[in-house]
Design an enzyme around this catalytic site. Sequence first.
Site, PDB file in Angstrom:
ATOM      1  N   CYS A  32       0.931  -1.000   0.163  1.00 65.31           N
ATOM      2  CA  CYS A  32      -0.121  -0.048  -0.040  1.00 65.31           C
ATOM      3  C   CYS A  32       0.960   1.245   0.084  1.00 65.31           C
ATOM      4  O   CYS A  32       1.551   1.434   1.041  1.00 65.31           O
ATOM      5  CB  CYS A  32      -0.836  -0.003   1.425  1.00 65.31           C
ATOM      6  SG  CYS A  32      -1.679   1.620   1.496  1.00 65.31           S
ATOM      7  N   CYS A  67       0.015   3.690   2.790  1.00 65.06           N
ATOM      8  CA  CYS A  67       0.562   3.389   3.966  1.00 65.06           C
ATOM      9  C   CYS A  67       1.887   3.479   4.292  1.00 65.06           C
ATOM     10  O   CYS A  67       2.535   3.910   5.139  1.00 65.06           O
ATOM     11  CB  CYS A  67       0.356   1.630   4.290  1.00 65.06           C
ATOM     12  SG  CYS A  67      -1.391   1.267   4.175  1.00 65.06           S
ATOM     13  N   ASP A  80      34.507  26.470  -8.776  1.00 65.50           N
ATOM     14  CA  ASP A  80      33.080  26.655  -9.088  1.00 65.50           C
ATOM     15  C   ASP A  80      32.187  26.140  -7.743  1.00 65.50           C
ATOM     16  O   ASP A  80      30.970  26.796  -7.829  1.00 65.50           O
ATOM     17  CB  ASP A  80      32.657  26.163 -10.356  1.00 65.50           C
ATOM     18  CG  ASP A  80      33.473  26.659 -11.479  1.00 65.50           C
ATOM     19  OD1 ASP A  80      33.592  27.732 -11.541  1.00 65.50           O
ATOM     20  OD2 ASP A  80      33.704  25.761 -12.355  1.00 65.50           O
ATOM     21  N   ASP A 126      29.859  28.797 -16.732  1.00 60.20           N
ATOM     22  CA  ASP A 126      31.294  28.899 -16.457  1.00 60.20           C
ATOM     23  C   ASP A 126      31.739  28.786 -17.856  1.00 60.20           C
ATOM     24  O   ASP A 126      31.311  27.821 -18.969  1.00 60.20           O
ATOM     25  CB  ASP A 126      32.073  28.089 -15.625  1.00 60.20           C
ATOM     26  CG  ASP A 126      33.432  28.211 -15.629  1.00 60.20           C
ATOM     27  OD1 ASP A 126      33.962  29.524 -15.527  1.00 60.20           O
ATOM     28  OD2 ASP A 126      34.184  27.201 -15.741  1.00 60.20           O
ATOM     29  N   ASP A 130      32.657  23.262 -13.687  1.00 58.79           N
ATOM     30  CA  ASP A 130      33.480  21.992 -13.451  1.00 58.79           C
ATOM     31  C   ASP A 130      34.613  21.849 -12.473  1.00 58.79           C
ATOM     32  O   ASP A 130      35.340  20.808 -12.264  1.00 58.79           O
ATOM     33  CB  ASP A 130      34.011  21.561 -15.048  1.00 58.79           C
ATOM     34  CG  ASP A 130      34.923  22.359 -15.548  1.00 58.79           C
ATOM     35  OD1 ASP A 130      35.189  23.709 -15.154  1.00 58.79           O
ATOM     36  OD2 ASP A 130      35.897  21.840 -16.128  1.00 58.79           O
TER      37      ASP A 130
END
Length: 779
Positions: free
Chosen positions: A88, A91, A674, A476, A670
């Site tokens: 369920c 539930c 950053d 970037d 990357d």
Amino acid sequence: MKEIKYSLSEISCASCADKIEQKIKKLNGVEEGYLNFVTKEIKVQVADSTDTARLFDTIKKIVKDEEGDVEVCELTPNVIYAIDGLDCANCAAKIEEKLNKTEGILGANIDFLAKKLTLQFKNSLDQKRIEEKVQKIIDKIEPGVTIAQSNVKNEDHVDEESSMTKDLIIFGIGILLFIGGLLIAEGTVFRYVLLILSYFIIGGEVVLKAVNNIYRGKVFDENFLMTIATMGAFAIGEHPEAVAVMIFYKVGEFFQDVAVNRSRRSIKKLMSIRPDVATIKKGNTSVEMRVEDVQTGEIMIIKPGERIPLDGEVLSGASTIDTKILTGESVPVNVTKGEMVLSGCININGLLTVKVTKLASESTVSKVLELVENATSKKAPTENFITKFARVYTPIVTSLAVLIAVIPPLVIQGATFEEWIYRALIFLVISCPCALVVSIPLGFFGGIGAASRNGILVKGGNYLEALNNIEIAVFDKTGTLTEGTFTVTEINTANGATQEELLEKAAYVESFSNHPIAVSVVNKYNKQIDQSLITDVEEISGHGVKATYQNDIIAIGNARLMKREGIEFKESVALGSIIYIAINGKYVGNIVVSDQIKKDSKAAIKMLKSLGIKKTVMLTGDKKLVADTVGKELDIDEIHSELLPEDKLNIVEELLLQKSSKGKLFFVGDGINDTPVLARADIGIAMGGLGADAAIDVADVVIMNDEPSKIGTAVFVAKRTRKIVWQNIYFALGVKFLFLALGAIGIATMWEAVIADVGVSLLAVLNAMRVLKYDYKNK
């Protein structure tokens, strides 16, 4: 050695964070310590014999001395439990809500689709005691459901199929008794007995659950609704209809279970990319070892057709590698000696000898699986809304059913209780919210799975849904929109020199340097270099290099070097880094080294704009001329150049103020520098599965290769997921409200209502699976 993690409630001073880190590193028993200012986490590596309780107290004191009343909490590893007997979805939501309010538990998440419970404890010492409390909570909400700690994925479906076969046999007996009852004349006792028997054989489990739930004070679930509806039908003399409703309900449940189990298997198949064993070279022989037991530096042998067990460096051999499962790319990659191979990929056609560079727990495939498996713990707002909606919706509909059964017979002349009770029972049958509760999380998990198959890791349904509302896309430049690697793009000669001569002399002199620009010149020359021919090498900081080669004095560097040496030259306006070259005091030309724009960057920006992104922004530390040229080529709306890392963060702060209240901003980067911007953006996207680990840890979405076009694919997957999820919401609620109205005015029958209910559930689940099955490459 073992790693321990601690979380900080708050830390606002970067200098204080550095002081805390330095103090932790000096503690006895600590081999390595690191405080991540962005994620507010402390990681320490200590010997197995370390007194961790004393260490925890010491770290709390260090933090308090530097940052005051900042709460420090040990982050215990997530513990995963297999759930048995939970059918369920409603539930499951109730159990999860209760567990999250339980003392000693930091976080609880139930993945109903994968039958998995994930718990994080405040203190690992309390785990056993809290496990007992967890089971008691589950017993109270859904008796018969059990949990067992499991670190191994069980792919064996024998028990599941055996149970299904047993249920089908019992169901078949019930059907035969029902048909037998229909063939007997009305009014006979035997007919009544057969119908009663068939009802309890087919729906006895439903009735038992409803009774147990009522005993525990839990009503308004599907078991209660079906029991009241069918018992009510018996009470008003609609015996065949009562049994038929239970039959249709069970048939619907069966088909829904089949659909959900099929989706589970699809998702499990997606996850089955982690090899269990590796073939390790031991002297002149080879042995199979569990990947968890393999150490870095050991030598793997990978045969054609095998999946690569661990990340490593190729020592010998050459082959073609299928990286599709990680990057989503169908084109295989060629690898030779010295190149890196990633775990999870398939070695297609050559024998490889590979030195292991990462342990199993740190390998690429482990990162991918951890990200995808944990994605379900971060629910989308729509999922949370539906869970709350279901808790309110069912009691309201049940209350309305009571009013329909009681009020009309009292106020409408000629109305009978029998007629209006029947209409109220139809209300109860159609009110079950299972179609929504099951199909919506399935839709989001399907979207996360679809993104993963295309080399995009989304860390949660909340981030997938947020991608729908992106208004500002910030990039970037270096390594994101450009390759991040320097390439010789021009060789310009002067005063009678040739390009070959210029490149040769530049390559010989630059061969002593590891600078990326120098390496690009050497790579362009691409011939054997005898460094013994170079003498009198003099590095001039900030200017360049002077050296003697074949009795010629060569000066190579920037414009400042030419001016310093008093050499007449013409300054270049070419885009990129300019290397000026002089031989024996005479200028002979220059070499232009540039960072190339990625081949799909332009298409990526165009795609994002077509998907509704209002503004694209590029941030870079490069010179204005270079940045403006790249930005113009890519059709970027706003360009900011010559930035320091803190400047990028300030600009993102300003851009966040420009979006609407519901709009979102994503930043794509990357590198380690950053990470503050990735953390500050509404959605941080890390480029490259091989990029900086810090960037990947902080990001909300990870692109497993370096293709910017994948960002557009991620937004497209998000929009398609939301479209299908809301199709299910509108469809399910539309059909339910229609039948609620038809039932109330006496047009719909109970048979029609139950068929509509189970039909909606089944169609909604099947529709949700369309997210995973769609071909996003050929969209």
